[in-house]
Design a protein around this motif. Structure first.
Motif, PDB file in Angstrom:
ATOM      1  N   PHE A  75       0.847  -1.189   0.000  1.00  0.00           N
ATOM      2  CA  PHE A  75       0.000   0.000   0.000  1.00  0.00           C
ATOM      3  C   PHE A  75       0.886   1.243   0.000  1.00  0.00           C
ATOM      4  O   PHE A  75       1.804   1.367   0.810  1.00  0.00           O
ATOM      5  CB  PHE A  75      -0.915  -0.002   1.227  1.00  0.00           C
ATOM      6  N   ARG A  76       0.574   2.157  -0.892  1.00  0.00           N
ATOM      7  CA  ARG A  76       1.425   3.323  -1.087  1.00  0.00           C
ATOM      8  C   ARG A  76       1.234   4.354   0.039  1.00  0.00           C
ATOM      9  O   ARG A  76       0.109   4.587   0.492  1.00  0.00           O
ATOM     10  CB  ARG A  76       1.149   3.964  -2.450  1.00  0.00           C
ATOM     11  N   CYS A  77       2.350   4.929   0.492  1.00  0.00           N
ATOM     12  CA  CYS A  77       2.365   5.918   1.568  1.00  0.00           C
ATOM     13  C   CYS A  77       3.201   7.118   1.129  1.00  0.00           C
ATOM     14  O   CYS A  77       4.003   7.024   0.205  1.00  0.00           O
ATOM     15  CB  CYS A  77       2.958   5.310   2.840  1.00  0.00           C
ATOM     16  N   VAL A  78       3.021   8.232   1.818  1.00  0.00           N
ATOM     17  CA  VAL A  78       3.681   9.483   1.448  1.00  0.00           C
ATOM     18  C   VAL A  78       4.880   9.760   2.353  1.00  0.00           C
ATOM     19  O   VAL A  78       4.784   9.625   3.580  1.00  0.00           O
ATOM     20  CB  VAL A  78       2.694  10.661   1.533  1.00  0.00           C
ATOM     21  N   THR A  79       6.009  10.131   1.761  1.00  0.00           N
ATOM     22  CA  THR A  79       7.145  10.629   2.539  1.00  0.00           C
ATOM     23  C   THR A  79       7.439  12.065   2.112  1.00  0.00           C
ATOM     24  O   THR A  79       7.217  12.433   0.961  1.00  0.00           O
ATOM     25  CB  THR A  79       8.410   9.775   2.369  1.00  0.00           C
ATOM     26  N   THR A  80       7.937  12.859   3.053  1.00  0.00           N
ATOM     27  CA  THR A  80       8.180  14.277   2.792  1.00  0.00           C
ATOM     28  C   THR A  80       9.522  14.705   3.374  1.00  0.00           C
ATOM     29  O   THR A  80      10.078  14.057   4.258  1.00  0.00           O
ATOM     30  CB  THR A  80       7.074  15.147   3.406  1.00  0.00           C
ATOM     31  N   THR A  81      10.001  15.842   2.875  1.00  0.00           N
ATOM     32  CA  THR A  81      11.289  16.374   3.306  1.00  0.00           C
ATOM     33  C   THR A  81      11.159  17.372   4.450  1.00  0.00           C
ATOM     34  O   THR A  81      11.915  17.323   5.428  1.00  0.00           O
ATOM     35  CB  THR A  81      11.998  17.083   2.133  1.00  0.00           C
ATOM     36  N   ASN A  82      10.189  18.273   4.350  1.00  0.00           N
ATOM     37  CA  ASN A  82      10.182  19.441   5.230  1.00  0.00           C
ATOM     38  C   ASN A  82       9.058  19.493   6.254  1.00  0.00           C
ATOM     39  O   ASN A  82       9.123  20.292   7.185  1.00  0.00           O
ATOM     40  CB  ASN A  82      10.128  20.722   4.380  1.00  0.00           C
ATOM     41  N   LYS A  83       8.005  18.673   6.085  1.00  0.00           N
ATOM     42  CA  LYS A  83       6.899  18.756   7.046  1.00  0.00           C
ATOM     43  C   LYS A  83       6.184  17.414   7.156  1.00  0.00           C
ATOM     44  O   LYS A  83       6.119  16.649   6.195  1.00  0.00           O
ATOM     45  CB  LYS A  83       5.903  19.840   6.616  1.00  0.00           C
TER      46      LYS A  83
ATOM     47  N   ILE B 100      10.244   1.960   0.378  1.00  0.00           N
ATOM     48  CA  ILE B 100      10.882   3.085   1.060  1.00  0.00           C
ATOM     49  C   ILE B 100      12.090   2.609   1.855  1.00  0.00           C
ATOM     50  O   ILE B 100      13.163   3.229   1.814  1.00  0.00           O
ATOM     51  CB  ILE B 100       9.865   3.792   1.978  1.00  0.00           C
ATOM     52  N   TYR B 101      11.916   1.479   2.550  1.00  0.00           N
ATOM     53  CA  TYR B 101      13.021   0.989   3.392  1.00  0.00           C
ATOM     54  C   TYR B 101      14.097   0.284   2.570  1.00  0.00           C
ATOM     55  O   TYR B 101      15.296   0.590   2.701  1.00  0.00           O
ATOM     56  CB  TYR B 101      12.499   0.035   4.464  1.00  0.00           C
ATOM     57  N   ASN B 102      13.710  -0.637   1.717  1.00  0.00           N
ATOM     58  CA  ASN B 102      14.692  -1.437   0.974  1.00  0.00           C
ATOM     59  C   ASN B 102      15.551  -0.606   0.032  1.00  0.00           C
ATOM     60  O   ASN B 102      16.698  -0.963  -0.257  1.00  0.00           O
ATOM     61  CB  ASN B 102      13.987  -2.545   0.181  1.00  0.00           C
ATOM     62  N   ASN B 103      15.002   0.510  -0.442  1.00  0.00           N
ATOM     63  CA  ASN B 103      15.753   1.380  -1.332  1.00  0.00           C
ATOM     64  C   ASN B 103      16.305   2.617  -0.621  1.00  0.00           C
ATOM     65  O   ASN B 103      16.775   3.556  -1.267  1.00  0.00           O
ATOM     66  CB  ASN B 103      14.875   1.774  -2.522  1.00  0.00           C
ATOM     67  N   LYS B 104      16.229   2.601   0.711  1.00  0.00           N
ATOM     68  CA  LYS B 104      16.842   3.618   1.578  1.00  0.00           C
ATOM     69  C   LYS B 104      16.400   5.041   1.236  1.00  0.00           C
ATOM     70  O   LYS B 104      17.189   5.983   1.307  1.00  0.00           O
ATOM     71  CB  LYS B 104      18.367   3.500   1.518  1.00  0.00           C
ATOM     72  N   LEU B 105      15.123   5.187   0.898  1.00  0.00           N
ATOM     73  CA  LEU B 105      14.617   6.531   0.631  1.00  0.00           C
ATOM     74  C   LEU B 105      14.576   7.362   1.909  1.00  0.00           C
ATOM     75  O   LEU B 105      14.515   8.597   1.851  1.00  0.00           O
ATOM     76  CB  LEU B 105      13.223   6.451  -0.001  1.00  0.00           C
ATOM     77  N   PHE B 106      14.634   6.692   3.057  1.00  0.00           N
ATOM     78  CA  PHE B 106      14.672   7.403   4.342  1.00  0.00           C
ATOM     79  C   PHE B 106      15.939   8.245   4.486  1.00  0.00           C
ATOM     80  O   PHE B 106      15.985   9.156   5.322  1.00  0.00           O
ATOM     81  CB  PHE B 106      14.564   6.422   5.517  1.00  0.00           C
ATOM     82  N   GLU B 107      16.942   7.972   3.678  1.00  0.00           N
ATOM     83  CA  GLU B 107      18.160   8.773   3.738  1.00  0.00           C
ATOM     84  C   GLU B 107      17.948  10.177   3.173  1.00  0.00           C
ATOM     85  O   GLU B 107      18.730  11.092   3.460  1.00  0.00           O
ATOM     86  CB  GLU B 107      19.291   8.070   2.979  1.00  0.00           C
ATOM     87  N   GLU B 108      16.912  10.341   2.351  1.00  0.00           N
ATOM     88  CA  GLU B 108      16.659  11.632   1.708  1.00  0.00           C
ATOM     89  C   GLU B 108      15.353  12.280   2.160  1.00  0.00           C
ATOM     90  O   GLU B 108      15.076  13.416   1.779  1.00  0.00           O
ATOM     91  CB  GLU B 108      16.633  11.464   0.179  1.00  0.00           C
ATOM     92  N   GLN B 109      14.541  11.579   2.940  1.00  0.00           N
ATOM     93  CA  GLN B 109      13.269  12.107   3.409  1.00  0.00           C
ATOM     94  C   GLN B 109      13.204  12.025   4.936  1.00  0.00           C
ATOM     95  O   GLN B 109      13.761  11.099   5.541  1.00  0.00           O
ATOM     96  CB  GLN B 109      12.108  11.306   2.805  1.00  0.00           C
ATOM     97  N   LYS B 110      12.503  12.964   5.546  1.00  0.00           N
ATOM     98  CA  LYS B 110      12.473  13.045   7.005  1.00  0.00           C
ATOM     99  C   LYS B 110      11.206  12.469   7.614  1.00  0.00           C
ATOM    100  O   LYS B 110      11.209  11.958   8.724  1.00  0.00           O
ATOM    101  CB  LYS B 110      12.625  14.507   7.444  1.00  0.00           C
ATOM    102  N   TYR B 111      10.082  12.540   6.869  1.00  0.00           N
ATOM    103  CA  TYR B 111       8.790  12.150   7.431  1.00  0.00           C
ATOM    104  C   TYR B 111       8.114  11.067   6.586  1.00  0.00           C
ATOM    105  O   TYR B 111       8.175  11.092   5.361  1.00  0.00           O
ATOM    106  CB  TYR B 111       7.848  13.360   7.508  1.00  0.00           C
TER     107      TYR B 111
END
Length: 340
Positions: A161-169, A228-239
């Protein structure tokens, strides 16, 4: 919004159909003259890395096909967008440059529009309901629309299920989506969903996404938690906001002209391997969706769980927007099957 583009899909499909026939003829000319292949090396490409469930499941598919064909049929895996992004890979299957791929159903809807229907916002609340829908005769019939483009569906992997990640808020409510410059796949339903939520969606190749986020081209993106986790997108997004706004089915497909060259016995080998790979992929996606939120938190992301009823209400118009594309009868059947 994207209503003009959506209506344009209807006419563009006819153009794509005529192009696909020419591409299929070219691909068919490259096959051996005999009616049945006894040996083959099949290229399977996808956009994510081998740690992703589709990578792990594809490795199982390879092992099963090669073992049960006694090595006569070999699978050559190309991960991480080595052969192109999702759109390029699907086009590659159509024109014969790629033998197999696995990608979101909505990406195939660029050609056979009805295949994107499973991505409608908040159509499912859990994996079991989504899997029952994807394994139904209804979807089997819809998949036949891809035959016109030289594509045969073997099974349905799962992207979650698709979820949203953001940088600033952080995203806590629908109003927080307003003005987000968000990357999406080339999926008209997902784009329309993001648009009615107030964001500004733009498709972008997944293999290039992480760099685009780092460079500030986008301030948000949306993908399932395992991606998001397996491709380490958390390294570029905060939320991370657990919005679960769209279920992401992924057909595992093969060139139909190549498929038709295999004997019924070899087709059975490939189909059984595809089913085993599907089951493994689904198992991993569900497990990782349940467990990776804590890992994402450990990696430094802040996680919010918005009230999904507000998001569902805000996107309730999306299905109506696509009535012209899908037709009232098909959407009525979808509502019946999903009890919407």
């Amino acid at each position: 919004m994207y209503r003009t583009k959506i209506l344009a899909l209807v006419s563009s499909v006819f153009l794509l159909a005529s192009c696909s026939k020419k591409n299929q003829e070219t691909a068919a000319a490259n096959l051996p003259e005999s009616n049945t292949l006894t040996t083959a090396t099949i290229t399977l490409g996808f956009s994510t890395n081998m740690d992703d469930p589709r990578g792990v499941a594809s490795e199982l598919f390879k092992e099963e096909v090669e073992k049960n064909s006694n090595g006569r049929i070999k699978i050559e895996i190309h991960s991480g967008g080595e052969l192109g992004g999702d759109g390029e890979l699907i086009e590659g299957v159509i024109n014969g440059k790629v033998d197999m791929t696995v990608s979101s159903a909505g990406n195939f809807a660029v050609y056979a529009t009805k295949l994107g229907v499973s991505a409608m916002p908040f159509l499912f609340t859990d994996f079991e309901d989504a899997w029952a829908f994807m394994d139904s005769d209804f979807i089997t019939d819809l998949n036949k629309n891809l035959n016109e483009f030289g594509i045969e569906v073997l099974s349905h992997f799962d992207n979650g299920f698709r979820c949203v990640t953001t940088t600033n808020k952080p995203i806590n409510k629908v109003a927080d989506m307003k003005g987000l410059n968000i990357r999406t796949p080339p999926n008209q339903i997902v784009m329309e969903t993001m648009s009615v939520l107030g964001a500004n969606p733009k498709p972008y190749p997944f293999p290039e996404l992480k760099k685009a986020l780092k460079d500030g081209i986008f301030d948000a993106q949306e993908n399932p938690i395992p991606i998001i986790y397996n491709n380490k997108l958390f390294e570029e997004q905060k939320y991370l906001a657990v919005t679960n706004h769209s279920y992401d089915a992924m057909p595992l497909v093969i060139r139909k002209d190549l498929w038709d060259e295999f004997s019924p016995e070899d087709q059975k080998i490939i189909l059984e391997a595809a089913k085993k790979a599907q089951d493994l992929d689904r198992k991993l996606i569900k497990e990782q969706t349940d467990s990776f939120v804590s890992k994402i938190k450990e990696a430094g992301m802040k996680v919010t769980t918005p009230d999904l009823s507000e998001f569902a209400k805000a996107t309730s118009s999306v299905m109506d927007v696509f009535t012209t594309v899908y037709g009232e009868e098909l959407l009525a059947k979808v509502k019946e099957l999903t009890k919407k």
